[in-house]
Design an enzyme around this catalytic site. Structure first.
Site, mmCIF file in Angstrom:
data_model
loop_
_atom_site.group_PDB
_atom_site.id
_atom_site.type_symbol
_atom_site.label_atom_id
_atom_site.label_comp_id
_atom_site.label_asym_id
_atom_site.label_seq_id
_atom_site.Cartn_x
_atom_site.Cartn_y
_atom_site.Cartn_z
ATOM 1 N N ILE A 11 0.841 -1.207 0.000
ATOM 2 C CA ILE A 11 0.000 0.000 0.000
ATOM 3 C C ILE A 11 0.870 1.249 0.000
ATOM 4 N N THR A 99 8.014 -4.205 15.500
ATOM 5 C CA THR A 99 7.745 -3.091 14.565
ATOM 6 C C THR A 99 6.425 -2.398 14.869
ATOM 7 N N THR A 133 -5.952 -0.985 10.464
ATOM 8 C CA THR A 133 -6.737 -2.042 9.847
ATOM 9 C C THR A 133 -8.083 -2.234 10.535
ATOM 10 N N ASP A 134 -9.036 -2.801 9.797
ATOM 11 C CA ASP A 134 -10.329 -3.149 10.414
ATOM 12 C C ASP A 134 -10.206 -4.356 11.351
ATOM 13 N N GLU A 135 -9.072 -5.081 11.266
ATOM 14 C CA GLU A 135 -8.941 -6.303 12.079
ATOM 15 C C GLU A 135 -8.880 -6.008 13.571
ATOM 16 N N TYR A 159 -1.132 -10.340 14.906
ATOM 17 C CA TYR A 159 -1.062 -9.166 14.026
ATOM 18 C C TYR A 159 -2.058 -8.098 14.467
ATOM 19 N N SER A 160 -3.336 -8.491 14.582
ATOM 20 C CA SER A 160 -4.342 -7.461 14.876
ATOM 21 C C SER A 160 -4.159 -6.896 16.283
ATOM 22 N N LYS A 163 -1.499 -4.283 15.961
ATOM 23 C CA LYS A 163 -2.013 -3.060 15.318
ATOM 24 C C LYS A 163 -2.930 -2.306 16.295
ATOM 25 N N ASN A 189 -7.208 -4.728 1.252
ATOM 26 C CA ASN A 189 -6.820 -4.111 -0.027
ATOM 27 C C ASN A 189 -6.408 -5.174 -1.028
ATOM 28 N N LYS A 198 -0.497 -13.103 0.207
ATOM 29 C CA LYS A 198 -1.886 -12.769 0.541
ATOM 30 C C LYS A 198 -2.822 -13.424 -0.475
ATOM 31 N N LEU A 199 -4.088 -13.610 -0.079
ATOM 32 C CA LEU A 199 -4.996 -14.461 -0.861
ATOM 33 C C LEU A 199 -5.042 -14.132 -2.359
ATOM 34 N N ARG A 223 -14.626 -11.054 3.724
ATOM 35 C CA ARG A 223 -13.779 -9.866 3.830
ATOM 36 C C ARG A 223 -14.427 -8.763 2.985
ATOM 37 N N GLY A 293 -7.695 -19.577 14.830
ATOM 38 C CA GLY A 293 -8.365 -18.345 15.283
ATOM 39 C C GLY A 293 -8.910 -17.496 14.150
HETATM 40 P P1 NAD Z 1 3.385 -4.780 3.438
HETATM 41 O O1 NAD Z 1 3.757 -5.911 4.330
HETATM 42 O O2 NAD Z 1 3.195 -5.025 1.987
HETATM 43 O O3 NAD Z 1 4.495 -3.617 3.539
HETATM 44 C C1 NAD Z 1 5.032 -3.206 4.765
HETATM 45 C C2 NAD Z 1 6.267 -2.359 4.455
HETATM 46 O O4 NAD Z 1 6.793 -1.888 5.702
HETATM 47 C C3 NAD Z 1 7.388 -3.118 3.749
HETATM 48 O O5 NAD Z 1 7.923 -2.353 2.713
HETATM 49 C C4 NAD Z 1 8.415 -3.326 4.861
HETATM 50 O O6 NAD Z 1 9.747 -3.420 4.371
HETATM 51 C C5 NAD Z 1 8.199 -2.090 5.707
HETATM 52 N N1 NAD Z 1 8.611 -2.268 7.113
HETATM 53 C C6 NAD Z 1 8.340 -3.321 7.922
HETATM 54 N N2 NAD Z 1 8.899 -3.118 9.121
HETATM 55 C C7 NAD Z 1 9.501 -1.897 9.083
HETATM 56 C C8 NAD Z 1 10.225 -1.127 10.022
HETATM 57 N N3 NAD Z 1 10.447 -1.565 11.271
HETATM 58 N N4 NAD Z 1 10.695 0.085 9.658
HETATM 59 C C9 NAD Z 1 10.496 0.536 8.376
HETATM 60 N N5 NAD Z 1 9.829 -0.167 7.445
HETATM 61 C C10 NAD Z 1 9.328 -1.369 7.798
HETATM 62 O O7 NAD Z 1 2.102 -4.127 4.096
HETATM 63 P P2 NAD Z 1 0.846 -3.431 3.404
HETATM 64 O O8 NAD Z 1 -0.132 -4.475 3.054
HETATM 65 O O9 NAD Z 1 1.321 -2.498 2.396
HETATM 66 O O10 NAD Z 1 0.249 -2.631 4.652
HETATM 67 C C11 NAD Z 1 0.686 -1.296 4.933
HETATM 68 C C12 NAD Z 1 -0.022 -0.802 6.182
HETATM 69 O O11 NAD Z 1 -1.424 -0.821 5.952
HETATM 70 C C13 NAD Z 1 0.211 -1.668 7.410
HETATM 71 O O12 NAD Z 1 0.317 -0.814 8.520
HETATM 72 C C14 NAD Z 1 -1.037 -2.527 7.520
HETATM 73 O O13 NAD Z 1 -1.297 -2.885 8.842
HETATM 74 C C15 NAD Z 1 -2.080 -1.583 6.971
HETATM 75 N N6 NAD Z 1 -3.249 -2.211 6.323
HETATM 76 C C16 NAD Z 1 -3.074 -3.155 5.344
HETATM 77 C C17 NAD Z 1 -4.198 -3.674 4.709
HETATM 78 C C18 NAD Z 1 -4.084 -4.702 3.610
HETATM 79 O O14 NAD Z 1 -5.109 -5.228 3.154
HETATM 80 N N7 NAD Z 1 -2.875 -5.017 3.115
HETATM 81 C C19 NAD Z 1 -5.476 -3.246 5.082
HETATM 82 C C20 NAD Z 1 -5.608 -2.293 6.090
HETATM 83 C C21 NAD Z 1 -4.477 -1.764 6.697
HETATM 84 O O1 DAU Z 2 -8.666 -6.590 6.885
HETATM 85 C C1 DAU Z 2 -7.461 -5.916 6.630
HETATM 86 C C2 DAU Z 2 -6.326 -6.907 6.643
HETATM 87 O O2 DAU Z 2 -6.418 -7.655 5.445
HETATM 88 C C3 DAU Z 2 -4.958 -6.234 6.760
HETATM 89 O O3 DAU Z 2 -4.870 -5.578 7.980
HETATM 90 C C4 DAU Z 2 -3.842 -7.276 6.633
HETATM 91 O O4 DAU Z 2 -2.580 -6.632 6.649
HETATM 92 C C5 DAU Z 2 -4.022 -8.008 5.328
HETATM 93 O O5 DAU Z 2 -3.034 -9.024 5.207
HETATM 94 C C6 DAU Z 2 -5.422 -8.633 5.248
HETATM 95 O O6 DAU Z 2 -5.572 -9.689 6.213
HETATM 96 P P1 DAU Z 2 -6.336 -11.063 5.850
HETATM 97 O O7 DAU Z 2 -5.873 -12.097 6.784
HETATM 98 O O8 DAU Z 2 -7.789 -10.841 5.712
HETATM 99 O O9 DAU Z 2 -5.736 -11.281 4.349
HETATM 100 P P2 DAU Z 2 -5.210 -12.588 3.606
HETATM 101 O O10 DAU Z 2 -5.021 -12.213 2.170
HETATM 102 O O11 DAU Z 2 -4.071 -13.226 4.317
HETATM 103 O O12 DAU Z 2 -6.459 -13.567 3.686
HETATM 104 C C7 DAU Z 2 -7.718 -13.194 3.169
HETATM 105 C C8 DAU Z 2 -8.700 -14.302 3.483
HETATM 106 O O13 DAU Z 2 -8.343 -15.466 2.702
HETATM 107 C C9 DAU Z 2 -8.648 -14.761 4.930
HETATM 108 O O14 DAU Z 2 -9.957 -15.153 5.338
HETATM 109 C C10 DAU Z 2 -7.742 -15.997 4.899
HETATM 110 C C11 DAU Z 2 -8.024 -16.581 3.539
HETATM 111 N N1 DAU Z 2 -6.900 -17.315 2.901
HETATM 112 C C12 DAU Z 2 -5.691 -16.686 2.840
HETATM 113 C C13 DAU Z 2 -4.623 -17.324 2.233
HETATM 114 C C14 DAU Z 2 -3.258 -16.660 2.184
HETATM 115 C C15 DAU Z 2 -7.122 -18.552 2.320
HETATM 116 O O15 DAU Z 2 -8.246 -19.097 2.353
HETATM 117 N N2 DAU Z 2 -6.068 -19.180 1.717
HETATM 118 C C16 DAU Z 2 -4.810 -18.625 1.664
HETATM 119 O O16 DAU Z 2 -3.869 -19.270 1.138
#
Ligand code: NAD
Ligand code: DAU
Length: 352
Positions: A11, A99, A133-135, A159-160, A163, A189, A198-199, A223, A293
Site C-alpha cells: 500500500i 515493529t 486495519t479493520d482487524e 497481528y491485529s 495493530k 486491499n 496474501k490471498l 472480507r 483463530g
Molecule cells: P506490506 O507488508 O506489503 O508492507 C510493509 C512495508 O513496511 C514493507 O515495505 C516493509 O519493508 C516495511 N517495514 C516493515 N517493518 C519496518 C520497520 N520496522 N521500519 C520501516 N519499514 C518497515 O504491508 P501493506 O499491506 O502495504 O500494509 C501497509 C499498512 O497498511 C500496514 O500498517 C497494515 O497494517 C495496513 N493495512 C493493510 C491492509 C491490507 O489489506 N494489506 C489493510 C488495512 C491496513
Molecule cells: O482486513 C485488513 C487486513 O487484510 C490487513 O490488515 C492485513 O494486513 C491483510 O493481510 C489482510 O488480512 P487477511 O488475513 O484478511 O488477508 P489474507 O489475504 O491473508 O487472507 C484473506 C482471506 O483469505 C482470509 O480469510 C484468509 C483466507 N486465505 C488466505 C490465504 C493466504 C485462504 O483461504 N487461503 C490462503 O492461502
C-alpha cells in the site's frame, strides 16, 4: 516534504507512486526497512526522480528518524510501516511486537520531539497519519452490523493485537500530548504490487503456474475488499481534511466470501488466459487446514468518511479485480523479482 514509512511495501508503494504522479504534490522521504515485504522494484519508475528520497532504515531507530526529520522538515508523516501478514504473525509474533508496537512508539516519540520544536504555524499544520486495519475490531457474525469507528476493539490474532496496540498509542499521544494525529482503519486491499503471500495475488500466481488454490477451512469467511488506489485516495483526503484525534473507517462496500473471490479470479483468468487443456482454473481449488483463530467476517461501515470528507471508492470489486488480474499477467518481471528463495521457504512452511 512528507515522510512516508513502509513506502516500499504494497500500500505504501502504491501511495508513493500515486502521490508523486501529481506534480503539484511535494516530495517524499520514503523510510523503509526492506523486510521480505519491501521491494524497491515497485518504485523503479521513480529512479532518478529528485522528489523521491529513499532511506533504508527502521521506524524504531530514533537516531535515524530524528536526523531525517531535522534535515527534511516534513509537514506530515504517513505511517504504513508494519508487519502485515496474519499467518506470519501466528508462526512468529516477535517481529510484529517489535515493529508494530515498539517501532510505532519510537516513531511517535521522535515525531513528537520534532513537532515540539517547530514554530507555531508549522506545529499547527503538522499531521501524523497512522494507517491501520479493520482487524482491530475482531470478527463479526453473519447478521451483525458493520464496524463503525466506535466499535469495540477485540483483536484476535497477534497481528491485529499489535495493530490495536499501535492505534492505542497513537490515540494516547493525541490526548496526552496534543500531538496532531489522524488514524484510518481500512478493510482488505488488493491491486498491483501486492505480495503473493496474501490471498488474491497468491491465487492469481498459483493459478497460472498450475498449482493448487488453497482455501482455508470452508472458504465462507467474509472480507470487505477495497482497491488499493481507493485506499490511497482516502488517505490523501484524511491527511488533508481529517479532524485531529479522529479515526476514519475506510472500506469498499464489497463484502465477499473467500470462495467467491477465488472463483471470480478463476473465471477472469479463464477468459484472459485460458488453460491449454480447456478446463477452468477453478479445478485447481483445494481445501486446506484452517488458519488458527480465523476471523469469520469483517465489514466496514465507511459512512463517516463519506459524510465528513466526501470520500467514496471509485472502483467496484468487478472493475478492480479485473484490473488486478490483468496487472499480474502484464508484469512477470515484478513477480520474478519477489518470488525469491525466502518466498518459496514461506510457502513450504505454510502449506506443507
Ligand atoms: P506490506 O507488508 O506489503 O508492507 C510493509 C512495508 O513496511 C514493507 O515495505 C516493509 O519493508 C516495511 N517495514 C516493515 N517493518 C519496518 C520497520 N520496522 N521500519 C520501516 N519499514 C518497515 O504491508 P501493506 O499491506 O502495504 O500494509 C501497509 C499498512 O497498511 C500496514 O500498517 C497494515 O497494517 C495496513 N493495512 C493493510 C491492509 C491490507 O489489506 N494489506 C489493510 C488495512 C491496513
Ligand atoms: O482486513 C485488513 C487486513 O487484510 C490487513 O490488515 C492485513 O494486513 C491483510 O493481510 C489482510 O488480512 P487477511 O488475513 O484478511 O488477508 P489474507 O489475504 O491473508 O487472507 C484473506 C482471506 O483469505 C482470509 O480469510 C484468509 C483466507 N486465505 C488466505 C490465504 C493466504 C485462504 O483461504 N487461503 C490462503 O492461502
Amino acid at each position: 516534504m512528507i515522510l512516508v514509512t513502509g513506502g516500499a511495501g504494497f500500500i505504501g508503494g502504491n501511495f508513493v507512486l500515486d502521490w508523486l504522479a501529481d506534480l503539484d504534490n511535494e516530495g517524499i522521504i520514503n523510510l523503509d526497512k526492506l523486510t521480505y515485504a519491501g521491494n524497491l522494484e515497485t518504485l523503479e519508475s521513480l529512479r532518478g526522480d529528485p522528489r523521491h528520497i529513499f532511506v533504508h532504515g527502521d521506524i524504531g531507530d530514533k537516531e535515524l528518524v530524528s536526523k531525517l526529520l531535522k534535515e527534511y522538515q516534513p509537514r506530515a508523516i504517513v505511517n504504513f510501516a508494519a508487519e502485515s501478514h496474519v499467518d506470519r504473525s501466528i508462526h512468529g509474533p516477535a517481529e510484529f511486537i517489535a515493529t508494530n508496537i515498539v517501532g510505532t512508539f519510537n516513531l511517535l516519540e521522535s515525531a513528537r520531539e520534532y513537532w515540539s520544536g517547530l514554530d507555531d504555524s508549522a506545529r499547527r499544520a503538522f499531521r501524523f497519519h497512522h494507517v491501520s486495519t479493520d482487524e482491530v475490531y475482531g470478527s463479526l457474525s453473519a447478521g451483525d452490523p458493520a464496524f463503525t469507528e466506535t466499535s469495540t476493539f477485540e483483536p484476535n490474532s497477534p497481528y491485529s493485537a499489535s495493530k490495536a496496540a499501535s492505534d492505542h498509542l497513537v490515540r494516547a499521544w493525541f490526548h496526552t500530548y496534543g500531538f496532531p494525529v489522524v488514524t484510518t482503519n481500512c478493510s482488505n486491499n488488493y491491486g498491483p504490487y501486492h505480495f503473493p503471500e496474501k490471498l488474491i495475488p497468491l491465487v492469481i500466481l498459483n493459478a497460472i503456474n498450475r498449482k493448487p488454490l488453497p482455501i482455508y477451512g470452508d472458504g465462507q469467511q467474509i472480507r470487505d475488499w477495497l482497491y488499493v488506489g481507493d485506499h490511497c485516495s482516502a488517505i490523501r483526503e484524511v491527511l488533508a481534511k481529517g479532524a485531529l484525534g479522529e479515526t476514519y473507517n475506510i472500506g469498499g462496500w464489497n463484502e465477499k466470501t473467500n470462495m467467491d473471490v477465488v472463483k471470480t479470479i478463476c473465471s477472469i483468468l479463464d477468459e484472459l488466459k485460458p488453460r491449454s487443456d480447456g478446463k477452468s482454473y477453478s479445478e485447481q481449488i483445494t481445501f486446506v487446514k484452517d488458519r488458527p483463530g480465523h476471523d469469520r467476517r469483517y465489514a466496514i461501515d465507511a459512512s463517516k468518511v463519506e459524510k465528513k470528507l466526501g470520500w467514496r471508492p471509485a472502483e467496484t470489486f468487478d472493475t478492480g479485480i479485473r484490473k488486478t488480474v490483468q496487472w499480474y499477467l502484464d508484469n512477470p518481471n515484478w513477480i520474478d523479482g519477489v518470488v525469491s528463495g525466502a518466498y518459496r521457504d514461506w510457502l513450504s512452511k505454510q502449506y506443507k
